[in-house]
Structures are given as structure tokens and as C-alpha cells.
Design an enzyme around this catalytic site. Structure first.
Site, PDB file in Angstrom:
ATOM      1  N   ARG A  53       4.137   0.370   8.292  1.00 47.22           N
ATOM      2  CA  ARG A  53       4.151  -0.592   7.178  1.00 47.22           C
ATOM      3  C   ARG A  53       4.833  -1.874   7.633  1.00 47.22           C
ATOM      4  O   ARG A  53       5.822  -1.850   8.377  1.00 47.22           O
ATOM      5  CB  ARG A  53       4.942   0.026   6.015  1.00 47.22           C
ATOM      6  CG  ARG A  53       4.940  -0.769   4.729  1.00 47.22           C
ATOM      7  CD  ARG A  53       3.591  -0.761   4.080  1.00 47.22           C
ATOM      8  NE  ARG A  53       3.639  -1.202   2.679  1.00 47.22           N
ATOM      9  CZ  ARG A  53       2.547  -1.548   1.995  1.00 47.22           C
ATOM     10  NH1 ARG A  53       1.354  -1.503   2.565  1.00 47.22           N
ATOM     11  NH2 ARG A  53       2.643  -1.915   0.732  1.00 47.22           N
ATOM     12  N   THR A  80      -8.257  -3.119   2.243  1.00 45.90           N
ATOM     13  CA  THR A  80      -7.781  -1.859   2.829  1.00 45.90           C
ATOM     14  C   THR A  80      -8.961  -1.033   3.312  1.00 45.90           C
ATOM     15  O   THR A  80     -10.077  -1.176   2.822  1.00 45.90           O
ATOM     16  CB  THR A  80      -6.981  -1.072   1.770  1.00 45.90           C
ATOM     17  OG1 THR A  80      -5.903  -1.871   1.327  1.00 45.90           O
ATOM     18  CG2 THR A  80      -6.410   0.223   2.322  1.00 45.90           C
ATOM     19  N   THR A 123      -4.344  -1.565   6.253  1.00 48.22           N
ATOM     20  CA  THR A 123      -4.530  -2.609   5.236  1.00 48.22           C
ATOM     21  C   THR A 123      -4.037  -3.972   5.688  1.00 48.22           C
ATOM     22  O   THR A 123      -3.160  -4.065   6.563  1.00 48.22           O
ATOM     23  CB  THR A 123      -3.777  -2.218   3.941  1.00 48.22           C
ATOM     24  OG1 THR A 123      -4.043  -3.162   2.905  1.00 48.22           O
ATOM     25  CG2 THR A 123      -2.277  -2.166   4.148  1.00 48.22           C
ATOM     26  N   ASP A 140       3.216  -6.847  -2.194  1.00 51.06           N
ATOM     27  CA  ASP A 140       3.344  -5.488  -2.752  1.00 51.06           C
ATOM     28  C   ASP A 140       4.776  -5.210  -3.220  1.00 51.06           C
ATOM     29  O   ASP A 140       5.040  -4.178  -3.846  1.00 51.06           O
ATOM     30  CB  ASP A 140       2.948  -4.420  -1.722  1.00 51.06           C
ATOM     31  CG  ASP A 140       1.450  -4.136  -1.749  1.00 51.06           C
ATOM     32  OD1 ASP A 140       0.753  -4.696  -2.603  1.00 51.06           O
ATOM     33  OD2 ASP A 140       0.988  -3.342  -0.899  1.00 51.06           O
TER      34      ASP A 140
HETATM   35  O1  DON Z   1      -0.389  -0.718   0.382  1.00 51.93           O
HETATM   36  C1  DON Z   1      -0.965  -0.856  -0.673  1.00 51.93           C
HETATM   37  O2  DON Z   1      -0.885  -0.071  -1.599  1.00 51.93           O
HETATM   38  C2  DON Z   1      -1.858  -2.052  -0.887  1.00 51.93           C
HETATM   39  N1  DON Z   1      -1.492  -3.108  -0.005  1.00 51.93           N
HETATM   40  C3  DON Z   1      -3.274  -1.640  -0.697  1.00 51.93           C
HETATM   41  C4  DON Z   1      -4.208  -2.760  -1.043  1.00 51.93           C
HETATM   42  C5  DON Z   1      -5.587  -2.301  -1.176  1.00 51.93           C
HETATM   43  O3  DON Z   1      -5.909  -1.155  -1.151  1.00 51.93           O
HETATM   44  C6  DON Z   1      -6.554  -3.371  -1.389  1.00 51.93           C
HETATM   45  N2  DON Z   1      -7.890  -2.904  -1.443  1.00 51.93           N
HETATM   46  N3  DON Z   1      -8.709  -2.287  -1.150  1.00 51.93           N
END
Ligand code: DON
Length: 571
Positions: free
Chosen positions: A102, A390, A408, A430
Site C-alpha cells: 500500500r 483498480t 490499484t 482514501d
Molecule cells: O484501496 C481502495 O480501496 C481503493 N483505492 C480502490 C479503488 C477502486 O477500486 C477503484 N475502482 N475500481
């Protein structure tokens, strides 16, 4: 084939005991000795081919996953890449191991990063399409750490398929073309990206155009030959300087931030659901806990008997979501910064108590967070919109090792900043935008060096004999754990193929607001759901993007989301 139950003694507490377990075990298709070179499921056939090529060279699931992650940087730049981060869940001879790649916030980041002087959120462009949103990318560090432990093919060789795609070119498919249009503000934010993906008229290049990204091929070559230090040591200054120059206020990324980035091995979250064991990603992702809670809270119901055509099933599922997400908002964040009571949240007795809140005859007025063992006093809010930034991929190798990896850049094309041939993430959005609510610090507030909470839920499911039967994950922001739990129920309870399970409709409760897909079988159940006390259904265009491998008596079923498959053409 290894027997993960035997190897997971430290997690015995998490997986033992099934309080509230009433439903009879559901038989899966006969346990099958799967003889194969392995299997790959990704959101793009070119990435799948990259993974398969590495497996054909005798590579491990880890090797193939790295090659897929690199290839997706080229062919699916809207969704993931080396400018972003991810989580990898692995099952092999060491049992279940998880790696956290991450992104982190720069050391100078503070809780008010996304707020103006009056405490109001900054305008979208300043907050998202700028260096403020960019976290230190983690995918290359994760790949290097996993490869050191589980790689069989030399590191440099894993880059070959991605280098070929970037240098020789790949055809623009309908999905990428659509994303370039719908997220044009981010995609075309830089001169470099405009030159790659857009024509002189400013429109995305047409479907079927050969796209080459030579600068990315060069970046890959540097990392292939020099290892991750090409990004995190010798490359640190250039990356940080670029992001800092694009950051409109204090809290800028520095070379020291990039140099100090480390991927981390984390404890998996493993729980029982009926006779199965479900293993997923722990904090800073909320995915593993949310999937475990949603399934655990439903265990006392005979879902197989209800089936996906019954409004009653979807009612129970919505209630279970609401309870799980109430906890998620409060407790889930980066455990290196705040105490996250993971064991308490998935404790079978706690889950049984939470499940008791579900009334089969009526929707609850409010789903409140519970108080699990070890709960600290903190609140978090959540405001991630579902977008297309993602991707998930599932891999099994010839020895039966499995990798479930969700990667992502957060929103489509991340921050829109483009460096070294790839897009940089906007993962820091986020974090919660407010550092405190009513004076109480928010668990997921921005702090220097911290990882933002994620919803990503790469998951591996084992049967009663310890055999891997499902390797699954999804994209879609906060909908991810719901897509994963729904698809697991589809396979385990409804006896569906993976493809059928991924094709089940999405329905999700955001507090009292319920979203579902226009034209879906669930949308047609609006009256029955409202009679059970649910509010109005907000109808959205089809959404969902999951990938899975399912064990069958004849080998692995490789399944992609039917919603995505329809977009992969070149016309
Ligand atoms: O880590 C996460 O939960 C988000 N950054 C994920 C974003 C996401 O899935 C966008 N779309 N498909």
C-alpha cells in the site's frame, strides 16, 4: 499439495469455533486433483498471456503475478500499475502469507492535507489531480519482497512481456478508450500522457490504434536490471521532485520518503465460513475483515435454500453489509498508527452477536458499530466513490500455489500525474478528509508515513480438506468486499460456476441508501425489498469488476466479470 490448516497454527484462534453455525455444510464439487500448468485470470487478455508465459517457463504463481502486474501497467493504465500499490495474498508451502504494498503518505503530511483554511474540502482538482493525492508507490517494493521469497524465474525475466507490450505496442481496446473519455481530465493532464493516448484534436485515439509507451519500456528496463533500487534509491530524487513540483501546498513528497518506503508482510485474516476457510487481507485493508464479517453473519441462514432469485436472500445480505460496514467505518485503518481490533472483529462469538441484529422480517433502522474485544475509541468516515482505478488477478501455478493480488492507482488514471511512462496514484484520497469528527480523532486520518485504509479484498478459499477451491478479488472501491462476499456465496452456497457468481447483480447499502444495477434481477425486486423496510433503490449503470479462479473436477475455471468482458473488443 500443502494442507494450510495444518500449517496455520498461529491462526487457529481465528479459524476455530463456529458459534452460531446452524446450516448444514454445503458440498462443493468433488475435490479434484487438479493437474495443470496452472491458471491465470486477469482483467485483460494481454496480461493473462504475460502470466501464462511466465508459468510456461516454470515460474511460480508469484512470478506470474508480478509479470501480470507489470503488463497491466501498460495495457490497463487506468486501473493499476507501478505508480500505485496493492495487496497480495499467497497460499503455498508456508501456509497463507500476505504482502502489503500500500502507498504511504509523505512524512510531512498532516490531517488537514485535503482541507482549506476554513476546514472545507479543497476543490477536486487541487485535492485529486495534484501531488497532494500521490502516495509513495508500493507495487515494485511488494513485487521485490515477494519475489525474493517465492520467485523461481529471474527478476529481470519477469519484465520481458511488459517491455515488449510497451515498446512494440498494444491495441487500444474499447475499455481503455472509454476510460480515456470519461476520465479525460486526469488522463490528459500531462503533455506526456496526451502524446501517448490522445490525438491532435484532443480526443482519445480510436479503438484499434497501436499504442506505444517507449518511456515505460525504459523505466522497466532500469528496474529489471538494477532491481527495486532503480525506483526507491537511485530513482527516488527524480520521482519526489516531480511530485513535489506538482503539489500546491505544504506536505510535499521528498526523496527520503521514497527511500524509506517498505512493503510489509502482514498477518492474514483467516476465518471459517461453514466448512470452508476464507483467507484475506488485513489492515490497512478493510477487505479481509469485511468479507469475513459479512459471510460469518450470514452463516446461520440457509442461503442455498433461498437462492439468488429470492428477495429474502438479498435482504439478509444487505443487512449483513450494513452491520459489517458500520464497524469498518469506525475501526479499520493502518494498524501501524492506530489500534485495529482485528481478532475481536472476526471473533466467532462477536460475529454471532452481530448476526443476531439481523431480522429476517425487517430491515433495521440504523446499523451501528459494535464494540469488539480490544476496541479503541475512534471513528472514521468513508467517502470513496466507486471508479475504475483498480484491477484484480488470480493465479495458480503447476505446484498448486495460489496468488490473489489486487492492484490499484485508486481513481481512473490515479492523480493524472504521469512520470517515467506510467500514471501516479491518487491513493491518499482514501484517507478520511477530516482528521476528527466531533472532536474525536478519526482512525483513518492522514498522518505522515501512514497507509490509507483500503477496501481491496484479495481472497483465497479452502475446502474442508484444505484444498484451494477459489482465488478471488475485485475492483470497485467500497463495493469490493460486497462483490467478493456475494461471489463466494454464489460459488459455495448456490453451487454456481465462478463466471455465474461474478455475474450476480451488485446490490449495496451505503447507510440507508441502496444502490443496484439498472435492469438487474435485484432491481426487479424493489417492491419486495421495500416491503421489508429498505429504502428506495438507486439504479446505476452495471458495475462490478471481479476476477476468479475456481477449482473444478477438470481443472481451474478462469473467470472474468461479464461486465468487463463486453468491453475488451477492438471495435
Ligand atoms: O484501496 C481502495 O480501496 C481503493 N483505492 C480502490 C479503488 C477502486 O477500486 C477503484 N475502482 N475500481
Amino acid at each position: 499439495m500443502f494442507r494450510p490448516y495444518a500449517l496455520l497454527a498461529p491462526f487457529a484462534l481465528l479459524v476455530s469455533g463456529c458459534a452460531g453455525y446452524n446450516a448444514p455444510p454445503v458440498a462443493v464439487s468433488e475435490p479434484a486433483p487438479v493437474a495443470s500448468q496452472g491458471a491465470v485470470s486477469t482483467a485483460d487478455p494481454r496480461a493473462t498471456a504475460a502470466g501464462e508465459a511466465i508459468l510456461a517457463q516454470g515460474g511460480s504463481a508469484t512470478d506470474a503475478a508480478i509479470a501480470v502486474m507489470l503488463a497491466l501497467t501498460v495495457v490497463e493504465p487506468q486501473s493499476s500499475g507501478i505508480g500505485g500499490g496493492g495487496f497480495m495474498v499467497l497460499a503455498g508451502d508456508d501456509g497463507v502469507v500476505t504482502f502489503d504494498g500500500r502507498e504511504t503518505a509523505p512524512a510531512a503530511a498532516t490531517g488537514a492535507r485535503f482541507l482549506d483554511e476554513d476546514g472545507e474540502p479543497l476543490p477536486y482538482t487541487e485535492r485529486v489531480i495534484s501531488g497532494l493525492s500521490v502516495g509513495i508507490p508500493g507495487n515494485i517494493a511488494l513485487a521485490a519482497q515477494a519475489h525474493e521469497r517465492y520467485g523461481k524465474v529471474p527478476w529481470a525475466d519477469l519484465f520481458a512481456p511488459a517491455i515488449a507490450l510497451a515498446r512494440d505496442g498494444f491495441l487500444m481496446n474499447r475499455r481503455l478508450n472509454d476510460s480515456l473519455s470519461s476520465a479525460a481530465e486526469r488522463a490528459s493532464n500531462t503533455e506526456a500522457a496526451r502524446a501517448i493516448f490522445f490525438g491532435a484534436d484532443g480526443a482519445p485515439l480510436p479503438v484499434g490504434t497501436l499504442i506505444k509507451v517507449p518511456e515505460l519500456a525504459e523505466t522497466f528496463e532500469r528496474i529489471a536490471s538494477r532491481g527495486p533500487s532503480a525506483m526507491y534509491e537511485t530513482g527516488a530524487e527524480a520521482l519526489a521532485d516531480y511530485v513535489a513540483a506538482e503539489t500546491p501546498r505544504d506536505g510535499r513528497m521528498t526523496a527520503a520518503d521514497v527511500r524509506s518506503y517498505a512493503a510489509k508482510e502482514r498477518d492474514p485474516v483467516c476465518t471459517r465460513y461453514r466448512v470452508y476457510k476464507i483467507c484475506g487481507m488485513g489492515p490497512p485493508s478493510s477487505g479481509g475483515v469485511a468479507v469475513a464479517q459479512m459471510l460469518g453473519q450470514l452463516e446461520r441462514f440457509d442461503l442455498a435454500q433461498l437462492g439468488p432469485q429470492s428477495p429474502q436472500f438479498w435482504h439478509l445480505f444487505l443487512e449483513s453489509q450494513r452491520i459489517a460496514y458500520a464497524d469498518r467505518e469506525v475501526y479499520l485503518a493502518d494498524q501501524d498508527f492506530v489500534e485495529v481490533p482485528v481478532a475481536g472483529l472476526v471473533d466467532p462469538a462477536y460475529i454471532a452477536a452481530r448476526s443476531a441484529l439481523i431480522d429476517p422480517g425487517a430491515a433495521m433502522a440504523n446499523a451501528e458499530p459494535g464494540v469488539p474485544q480490544g476496541a479503541p475509541l475512534a471513528r472514521a468516515d468513508g467517502n470513496e466513490p466507486p471508479e475504475s482505478g483498480t484491477t484484480h488477478f488470480s493465479i495458480v501455478d503447476a505446484e498448486g500455489n495460489a496468488v490473489s493480488y489486487t492492484s490499484t492507482v485508486e481513481g481512473a488514471f490515479g492523480s493524472g500525474l504521469h512520470f517515467g511512462g506510467f500514471y501516479l496514484n491518487n491513493e491518499l484520497t482514501d484517507f478520511s478528509s477530516s482528521p476528527a469528527i466531533n472532536g474525536v480523532p478519526v482512525a483513518n486520518r492522514v498522518e505522515g508515513g501512514k497507509r490509507p485504509r483500503s477496501s481491496m479484498a484479495p481472497t483465497i478459499v479452502f475446502d474442508q480438506d484444505g484444498e484451494i477451491i477459489l482465488v478471488i478479488g475485485a475492483a470497485g472501491g467500497p463495493t469490493i468486499p460486497v462483490q467478493v462476499a456475494r461471489s463466494i456465496i454464489g460459488v459455495l452456497d448456490f453451487g454456481m460456476t465462478a463466471e455465474e457468481a461474478l455475474g450476480l447483480p451488485l446490490i449495496m447499502a451505503f447507510g440507508s441508501t441502496i444502490i443496484t444495477e439498472e435492469g438487474s434481477s435485484v432491481a426487479a425486486m424493489a417492491d419486495e425489498l421495500q416491503a421489508l423496510g429498505h429504502g428506495e433503490l438507486r439504479l446505476l449503470s452495471p458495475r462490478g469488476k471481479a476476477n476468479a479462479l475456481r477449482r473444478t473436477p477438470d481443472g481451474w475455471e478462469s473467470a472474468g466479470d461479464p461486465r468487463v468482458a463486453a468491453m475488451l473488443g477492438y471495435e
